[in-house]
Structures are given as structure tokens and as C-alpha cells.
Scaffold this active site. Sequence first.
Site, PDB file in Angstrom:
ATOM      1  N   SER A 250       6.341 -26.265  22.962  1.00  0.00           N
ATOM      2  CA  SER A 250       5.716 -27.569  23.122  1.00  0.00           C
ATOM      3  C   SER A 250       5.281 -27.787  24.580  1.00  0.00           C
ATOM      4  CB  SER A 250       6.669 -28.662  22.630  1.00  0.00           C
ATOM      5  OG  SER A 250       6.017 -29.874  22.446  1.00  0.00           O
ATOM      6  N   ASP A 378       0.832 -28.943  12.497  1.00  0.00           N
ATOM      7  CA  ASP A 378       1.658 -29.531  13.556  1.00  0.00           C
ATOM      8  C   ASP A 378       1.188 -30.961  13.851  1.00  0.00           C
ATOM      9  OD1 ASP A 378       2.893 -30.208  16.060  1.00  0.00           O
ATOM     10  OD2 ASP A 378       3.191 -28.086  16.458  1.00  0.00           O
ATOM     11  N   HIS A 407       6.234 -29.426  13.704  1.00  0.00           N
ATOM     12  CA  HIS A 407       6.416 -29.253  15.149  1.00  0.00           C
ATOM     13  C   HIS A 407       7.847 -28.787  15.412  1.00  0.00           C
ATOM     14  CE1 HIS A 407       5.300 -29.703  19.332  1.00  0.00           C
ATOM     15  NE2 HIS A 407       6.439 -30.343  19.561  1.00  0.00           N
TER      16      HIS A 407
END
Length: 454
Positions: A250, A378, A407
Site C-alpha cells: 500500500s 482493490d 486491499h
Amino acid sequence: MAVGSIDPYNDKSSDLCCYHGHKISRTPPIMAIVAPNFNRSLFATPLTLSQSRVRIPATMATPVASTGSTADQFKDHHPSLEVLGGARDSFCPIIKTHLDRPYNPFPVFGSNRHIETIFAAFFREIPDVRLKRECLRTKDDGTVTLDWVSGDARSLPENSPILLLLPGLSGGSQDAYVRHMLIRARNRGWRVVVFNSRGCADSPVTTPQACSTSFKYLMYSASFLGDLDEVVGHVTTRYPKANLYGTGWSMGANILVQYLGKEPGAKRFSGAVSMCNPFNLVMSDEDICKGFSKIYNQSLGKALGGILKKHLPLFEDIGGEYNIQLAANAETIRDYDEGLTRVSFGFNSVDEYLQKSCSADHIKNVQTPLLCIQARNDPIAPDRAIPREDIKMNPNCLLIVTPKGGHLGWVAGESAPLGCPWTDPMVMDFLQHLENEKSGTQQGVNVFQQAVEA
């Protein structure tokens, strides 16, 4: 501690895991916001991971045979996966066994991107690992922390490959996805270290004296690479005989890819992996403000504000354009960035900050072998933000996009639903192959495997 094993904690009586005086919640903070009505009694006894409690023999990625060209040897990937990149022909054979298989999300828990994201954050097992914390003072008198596996300084050879882990926004060494990768790499004989950004994972930010004098950068920034550069310099100086690799998730992936594409220190990395990278923060900001994804925006905003509140006395009299109260009581990520981040790092607006913090703008310049793994559904790192054309043109990059995964979810594979993400075995095979090629010998790994088997 025996070589090849991870020492578990013995404290199972609470939702806090302790190491060297630090207590960290076993439950990721996102769920306190996303699912406040979940029955916490389900987790009165923390989940455990069997592979963290046993010795696991080191395994090696099978080298590609030398007959014929790489392109001729590689058969096309399974149609459930999207695979592209300038390094496709050279990297795909390394992870061929993973690409040959269909991506099958676990029933129910992997059926919806929000269910998968939430399930992975709240229900995935969190391995117990004894960590040794090192506080690193930065040039501006701030503090970041490095969490190493306790005992590795004595038990591992000086030339053992090093894997530097960069967690996501507000994340740290307490997170399940971080610990699963740590366990997997350590059981291959790698030295692993987690880079916790300022204030994250119960890290100190600075001292009151530094805050009133030379302390400049208050917390995190998606555009500031100085802390990572200092960490890389520190780690490589401490272990000059070892090859360094990086894995980011991320926001950590966004920072890592920026670093690889624009900083001279990138040459110190021998390989890297980026997962769930938002790539374009402007697009990510747009998507996280829509529909159900607003939940993640609120959760992350409050998580950042919560980190700031722990250190609020340091910033009460800071003055200037800062709005510390807005940041500390942030309802969204943008609130936090408006009150703190964009001022601290010299941006005129949050929009300018986001525009200048996109790793998509730098991936074309990456010269380090880089594997990027994304999920098409995502909700935080949108598929449309992936810089596919630049990845295709870069001979050092490979992109794999799964049809689902949410995610930081990827609830699929042999360890699903409670074990490691689907990505982890592929990532480790990729990195191990790079290390085999870089070191030019398997002697160190063989020695480690003999010790484990003994």
C-alpha cells in the site's frame, strides 16, 4: 534461539502482544471503525500460526533450465491472471508454478472486495514473533524504529540476505500481513527488519527538546523519502556483506517504488516487491471518497489522528499554518493531511501533495528488479491507476494483477482463509531466485538448511 525457528510469545492472556517493553494491539485499528459490532469474544484466545512454531526447512526457487530462450520456455499464464511488463520473459519462469494455477478466491470471504478486505484485516492469523526494537534518530532529530527478529544478530551469518519490510499507512510490525512475510523470509534463512514510520507501531516521534528546535518532519509523508534513505544507509552499513531487498504494501509500496525510481540510494537494493500500491494518489483519493470505501477513508483518518494524539503534547505550541486539532480529530485522511502533512512537507494544498507523491510517475525509471502485484477489485488502490504502459516499457518490471483480492486481502491459496495471503509464496520464490543469482552461490542457504534439519 535455534537457527531456523521463530520464538513465540508466551503471553496469550490479552489482546496486546509485548516485546521489549512495547505493547501492540493484536487487532488492526481499522476494524474498530469498520465493524464495531463484531463479537470480540471470538478472539479471547489469539489465533496462532503453526509455521511460526516449528522449524521449516529452507526451500529454493527452482532455477530455469539453460536450454532454449527464456521466452520459448515460458508457457502463458493462467487466464485468471493479468501478467505484463518489460521483464515478463525473464521473471515469469522464476514464478511459473504460481502463474500456471488459477486464482481461486476462498468461498464467501473472497467473494466481495469489501468482505475480503475486512476479513483479512480482522480475522487473519497474527503470528507471534519476538522482535528486538532499534530506535534510529534521523538527521532532523526525528525517530523511526526498526524491528528485527530477536536473536538473528547472533544466529545468522553476516552475509545473510536482508529483507526490509515497509507496511501500509499507519501500519507496522504488529500487522498480520507484515508478520506472515517476516516468518516466511526468516524461515528461508533471511534477516528481516520492519521499518516503522514515525509514530507507527508505538514508535516514538522525537524528544520534546528536538521538537522545539530542529525537528522538522512531524509524521509520515507519501512524498518524503529521507527516512527510508537513512534506514537503507543504516542497514547496509551494519551488514555490508549482505544483499538488500525490499517489500512494501500500500503506502509503503508507493514510497518504495518512488525511492527506486528517483533516489541514488536505490542501487543498494538487489530486488523489490510492491503490493497493493495506489500508484496514483489523486485517483486513490477520488475512489476512497465514494460509496462503501468511505469507511476506509474514515478508519485510516482516525487511525492517523490516533497516532498523533499519543504525541500531542509535542505539537501543541507549534504555531504556523498547522492545524493540529484538525489532524488529531481527523474524520478522513484528507483532514489529517490538511492539518499536518502538507504543511510539514511544504505543500500549498493537499491536492498538490497528492499530485507530487505518485509512484506511477517514477516507475519508468526503476532499474532494480521489481515485481508488482495488484488486485483488480482493490477499493483503495484502483486498477485504473496502475501505470501499465510504463511497466511494459521497463525491462526491470513485472506486473501481476489478480481478478480479486481486495486491499491487503488475497484470501486465496493453500493457507486460506486464516493463513498468509496468496501472494506470499510467489513473492518469496521471486526474491530467493534474485538472491541466488546475485550471490552466485547456494553455499549460505545450504549451510542454513543443514542447521535447520539438524
